[in-house]
Design a protein around this motif. Structure first.
Motif, PDB file in Angstrom:
ATOM      1  N   TYR A  96       9.984 -16.552  -8.778  1.00 32.78           N
ATOM      2  CA  TYR A  96       9.720 -16.255 -10.338  1.00 32.78           C
ATOM      3  C   TYR A  96       8.177 -15.095 -10.695  1.00 32.78           C
ATOM      4  CZ  TYR A  96      13.229 -18.396 -13.390  1.00 32.78           C
ATOM      5  OH  TYR A  96      14.223 -19.354 -13.419  1.00 32.78           O
ATOM      6  N   ARG A  97       7.772 -14.882 -11.237  1.00 34.11           N
ATOM      7  CA  ARG A  97       6.594 -13.460 -11.063  1.00 34.11           C
ATOM      8  C   ARG A  97       5.472 -14.305 -12.253  1.00 34.11           C
ATOM      9  NH1 ARG A  97       5.899  -8.152 -11.546  1.00 34.11           N
ATOM     10  NH2 ARG A  97       4.028  -6.922  -9.603  1.00 34.11           N
ATOM     11  N   ILE A  98       4.882 -13.714 -12.400  1.00 37.28           N
ATOM     12  CA  ILE A  98       3.487 -14.134 -13.750  1.00 37.28           C
ATOM     13  C   ILE A  98       2.550 -13.074 -13.267  1.00 37.28           C
ATOM     14  CG2 ILE A  98       2.061 -15.012 -15.192  1.00 37.28           C
ATOM     15  CD1 ILE A  98       4.093 -16.983 -14.421  1.00 37.28           C
ATOM     16  N   ARG A 157      11.957  -4.473  -3.564  1.00 38.66           N
ATOM     17  CA  ARG A 157      10.007  -3.886  -4.507  1.00 38.66           C
ATOM     18  C   ARG A 157       9.246  -4.110  -3.826  1.00 38.66           C
ATOM     19  NH1 ARG A 157       9.330  -5.399 -10.209  1.00 38.66           N
ATOM     20  NH2 ARG A 157      10.428  -7.822 -10.059  1.00 38.66           N
ATOM     21  N   GLY A 158       8.183  -2.799  -3.544  1.00 39.22           N
ATOM     22  CA  GLY A 158       7.110  -3.479  -3.460  1.00 39.22           C
ATOM     23  C   GLY A 158       6.602  -3.607  -1.953  1.00 39.22           C
ATOM     24  N   THR A 159       7.042  -3.082  -1.389  1.00 39.35           N
ATOM     25  CA  THR A 159       7.389  -2.611   0.303  1.00 39.35           C
ATOM     26  C   THR A 159       6.412  -1.845   0.721  1.00 39.35           C
ATOM     27  OG1 THR A 159       9.543  -0.854   0.522  1.00 39.35           O
ATOM     28  CG2 THR A 159      10.109  -2.648   0.531  1.00 39.35           C
ATOM     29  N   THR A 213      -1.286  -2.373  -5.543  1.00 40.31           N
ATOM     30  CA  THR A 213      -2.254  -3.615  -5.961  1.00 40.31           C
ATOM     31  C   THR A 213      -1.175  -3.267  -7.216  1.00 40.31           C
ATOM     32  OG1 THR A 213      -4.326  -3.815  -6.898  1.00 40.31           O
ATOM     33  CG2 THR A 213      -4.164  -2.391  -6.048  1.00 40.31           C
ATOM     34  N   ASP A 214      -1.207  -4.389  -7.466  1.00 44.90           N
ATOM     35  CA  ASP A 214      -0.179  -4.565  -8.613  1.00 44.90           C
ATOM     36  C   ASP A 214      -0.780  -4.201 -10.298  1.00 44.90           C
ATOM     37  OD1 ASP A 214       1.965  -5.597  -7.784  1.00 44.90           O
ATOM     38  OD2 ASP A 214       1.664  -7.539  -7.888  1.00 44.90           O
ATOM     39  N   HIS A 215       0.335  -2.799 -10.737  1.00 43.24           N
ATOM     40  CA  HIS A 215       0.085  -1.774 -12.141  1.00 43.24           C
ATOM     41  C   HIS A 215      -1.817  -0.833 -12.009  1.00 43.24           C
ATOM     42  CE1 HIS A 215       2.539  -3.317 -15.682  1.00 43.24           C
ATOM     43  NE2 HIS A 215       3.051  -3.347 -13.585  1.00 43.24           N
ATOM     44  N   GLY A 218      11.852 -11.976   4.385  1.00 42.68           N
ATOM     45  CA  GLY A 218      11.078 -12.116   2.663  1.00 42.68           C
ATOM     46  C   GLY A 218       9.820 -12.113   2.763  1.00 42.68           C
ATOM     47  N   ASP A 219       9.295 -12.641   4.062  1.00 44.41           N
ATOM     48  CA  ASP A 219       7.472 -12.809   3.903  1.00 44.41           C
ATOM     49  C   ASP A 219       7.150 -11.775   2.850  1.00 44.41           C
ATOM     50  OD1 ASP A 219       8.389 -14.668   6.235  1.00 44.41           O
ATOM     51  OD2 ASP A 219       7.166 -13.277   7.526  1.00 44.41           O
ATOM     52  N   THR A 220       5.882 -11.948   2.567  1.00 48.85           N
ATOM     53  CA  THR A 220       4.853 -11.276   1.542  1.00 48.85           C
ATOM     54  C   THR A 220       3.608 -11.560   2.079  1.00 48.85           C
ATOM     55  OG1 THR A 220       5.655 -12.113  -0.488  1.00 48.85           O
ATOM     56  CG2 THR A 220       4.063 -10.866  -0.934  1.00 48.85           C
ATOM     57  N   LEU A 231      -4.260  -5.903  -1.367  1.00 55.50           N
ATOM     58  CA  LEU A 231      -3.180  -5.362  -1.289  1.00 55.50           C
ATOM     59  C   LEU A 231      -2.211  -6.216  -1.065  1.00 55.50           C
ATOM     60  CD1 LEU A 231      -5.096  -3.080  -1.630  1.00 55.50           C
ATOM     61  CD2 LEU A 231      -4.108  -1.614  -0.843  1.00 55.50           C
ATOM     62  N   HIS A 232      -1.049  -5.566  -1.462  1.00 54.27           N
ATOM     63  CA  HIS A 232      -0.105  -6.633  -0.895  1.00 54.27           C
ATOM     64  C   HIS A 232       1.429  -5.974  -0.780  1.00 54.27           C
ATOM     65  CE1 HIS A 232       0.517  -6.887  -5.346  1.00 54.27           C
ATOM     66  NE2 HIS A 232       2.134  -7.116  -4.508  1.00 54.27           N
ATOM     67  N   LYS A 233       2.550  -6.363  -0.242  1.00 57.11           N
ATOM     68  CA  LYS A 233       3.453  -5.571   0.054  1.00 57.11           C
ATOM     69  C   LYS A 233       5.443  -6.663   0.868  1.00 57.11           C
ATOM     70  CE  LYS A 233       3.208  -3.807   4.919  1.00 57.11           C
ATOM     71  NZ  LYS A 233       3.583  -2.447   6.064  1.00 57.11           N
ATOM     72  N   ALA A 234       5.859  -6.464   0.019  1.00 54.88           N
ATOM     73  CA  ALA A 234       7.168  -6.866  -0.115  1.00 54.88           C
ATOM     74  C   ALA A 234       7.510  -6.866   2.215  1.00 54.88           C
ATOM     75  CB  ALA A 234       7.618  -7.112  -0.685  1.00 54.88           C
ATOM     76  N   ASN A 235       8.106  -7.562   1.951  1.00 55.26           N
ATOM     77  CA  ASN A 235       9.195  -6.734   3.219  1.00 55.26           C
ATOM     78  C   ASN A 235      10.735  -8.094   2.560  1.00 55.26           C
ATOM     79  OD1 ASN A 235       7.564  -6.522   6.043  1.00 55.26           O
ATOM     80  ND2 ASN A 235       6.980  -8.135   5.192  1.00 55.26           N
ATOM     81  N   PHE A 256      10.992 -12.110 -13.031  1.00 55.98           N
ATOM     82  CA  PHE A 256      10.893 -11.885 -11.447  1.00 55.98           C
ATOM     83  C   PHE A 256      11.791 -11.267 -10.595  1.00 55.98           C
ATOM     84  CE2 PHE A 256      14.506 -10.862 -14.632  1.00 55.98           C
ATOM     85  CZ  PHE A 256      16.084 -10.578 -13.216  1.00 55.98           C
ATOM     86  N   ILE A 257      11.910 -11.283  -9.402  1.00 59.03           N
ATOM     87  CA  ILE A 257      12.024 -10.657  -8.020  1.00 59.03           C
ATOM     88  C   ILE A 257      13.370 -11.043  -7.860  1.00 59.03           C
ATOM     89  CG2 ILE A 257      10.885 -10.251  -6.023  1.00 59.03           C
ATOM     90  CD1 ILE A 257       8.558  -9.831  -7.116  1.00 59.03           C
ATOM     91  N   SER A 258      14.028  -9.906  -7.363  1.00 58.94           N
ATOM     92  CA  SER A 258      15.477 -10.798  -7.206  1.00 58.94           C
ATOM     93  C   SER A 258      15.754  -9.948  -6.382  1.00 58.94           C
ATOM     94  CB  SER A 258      16.138 -10.687  -8.550  1.00 58.94           C
ATOM     95  OG  SER A 258      17.218 -10.976  -7.855  1.00 58.94           O
TER      96      SER A 258
HETATM   97  C1  SIN Z   1       5.646  -7.063  -5.058  1.00 55.15           C
HETATM   98  O1  SIN Z   1       4.776  -8.011  -6.695  1.00 55.15           O
HETATM   99  O2  SIN Z   1       4.822  -6.902  -4.471  1.00 55.15           O
HETATM  100  C2  SIN Z   1       6.712  -8.168  -4.307  1.00 55.15           C
HETATM  101  C3  SIN Z   1       6.287  -8.904  -3.303  1.00 55.15           C
HETATM  102  C4  SIN Z   1       7.533  -9.731  -2.631  1.00 55.15           C
HETATM  103  O3  SIN Z   1       9.061 -10.119  -3.148  1.00 55.15           O
HETATM  104  O4  SIN Z   1       6.832 -10.654  -1.337  1.00 55.15           O
END
Ligand code: SIN
Length: 279
Positions: free
Chosen positions: A269-271, A100-102, A106-108, A130-132, A255-259, A83-85
């Motif tokens: 939840y995260r998988i 996390r992830g700001t 790319t994961d791992h 809280g957008d991604t 690639l992605h990033k959290a805000n 999970f991300i909380s």
């Molecule tokens: C992530 O997996 O990097 C987090 C994405 C998010 O919380 O928006």
């Protein structure tokens, strides 16, 4: 089978409508949904009602769910589900709250075999923020001049758990977690997505340590140049979450990033789905 779809931006993202993720897809639907995902790199399903177990079952249709490295972020008794909380804390380090992830990642990618996909299921979503964000590392590669594409293709780079160039500190890990994924994985700088045959720039602002066979300064300058290219707005899609959203992304192509610009509760939840060695 024809899915009802809507493209979400020029280069990234597709929403598939009128599907129920709580039930297993039939073979034809799964093939079409999987293709929509890899063709657009980010798949969005809205208004889904799933139990945590149904979310794991949904994820399993895309590949084998893998255990999250940071054990305290796994759902108890269900290591495939994390999970991300908004309550996340750096429990083995400062103990402080972390988002996390700001920064673009790319994961791992510090793993020898990083996950091909990651998916989130939105449960508690703040009213604002809280957008991604997602950006296409494939479109960024395509946009490079021919000579630069030819020069980069074939180069290799090192991904650490926490690069000495990272713009943010990573959470602290236990000795067991470090042993499971020591980092310093060597990957191609340009990787090919085996599902689409498309090439993309495989870098990570928090993990990419250096490009092999280049002097440090040149390696750093090239990484920064690639980050700037990938971060261009034209390659991006920004997901504004609603409860019940499922978002699945292809770590091989985006690639992605959290805000962290929100107040109140945020829980998803995260998988992660097993991938293969980058080529
Ligand atoms: C992530 O997996 O990097 C987090 C994405 C998010 O919380 O928006």
């Amino acid at each position: 089978m024809a899915l009802e779809t809507e493209k979400l931006s020029e280069h990234v993202g597709v929403q598939v409508k009128r599907v129920d993720a709580s039930q297993p897809f039939d073979k034809e639907t799964l093939t079409a949904v999987y293709k929509a995902w890899v063709d657009h790199s980010v798949l969005v399903l809205r208004e889904q009602e799933l139990t945590p177990q149904q979310f794991v079952d949904f994820g399993r249709q895309f590949g084998k769910p893998i255990e999250q490295n940071l054990k305290h972020l796994n759902v108890e008794d269900c290591p495939e589900l994390a999970f991300i909380s908004s309550e996340d804390r750096d429990i083995h380090g400062t103990g402080k709250r972390i988002v996390r992830g700001t920064s673009w990642h790319t994961d791992h990618s510090y793993a020898e075999v990083p996950p091909k996909g990651t998916m989130l299921f939105g449960i508690d979503i703040p009213e604002k923020g809280g957008d991604t964000q997602f950006t296409s590392a494939a479109a960024a590669f395509d946009a490079l001049p021919d000579a630069q594409r030819a020069r980069l293709d074939g180069m290799r780079s090192i991904h650490a758990f926490e690069s000495s160039r990272s713009p943010r500190p990573m959470v602290k890990r236990t000795p067991e977690e470090i042993a499971a994924y020591p980092g310093d994985a060597e990957h191609p700088l340009i990787r090919t997505n085996p599902d689409t045959g498309r090439k993309s720039i495989y870098v990570n602002t928090v993990r990419s340590e250096r490009i092999l066979d280049l002097p440090d300064e040149e390696s750093g300058a090239l990484l920064d140049e690639l980050y700037a290219k990938i971060g261009q707005e034209e390659f991006q899609y920004r997901h504004k979450w609603q409860p019940g959203d499922i978002v699945l992304w292809d770590n091989r192509s985006v690639l992605h990033k959290a805000n962290g610009d929100y107040e109140g509760k945020r829980f998803l939840y995260r998988i992660m789905i097993e991938g293969d060695k980058p080529i």
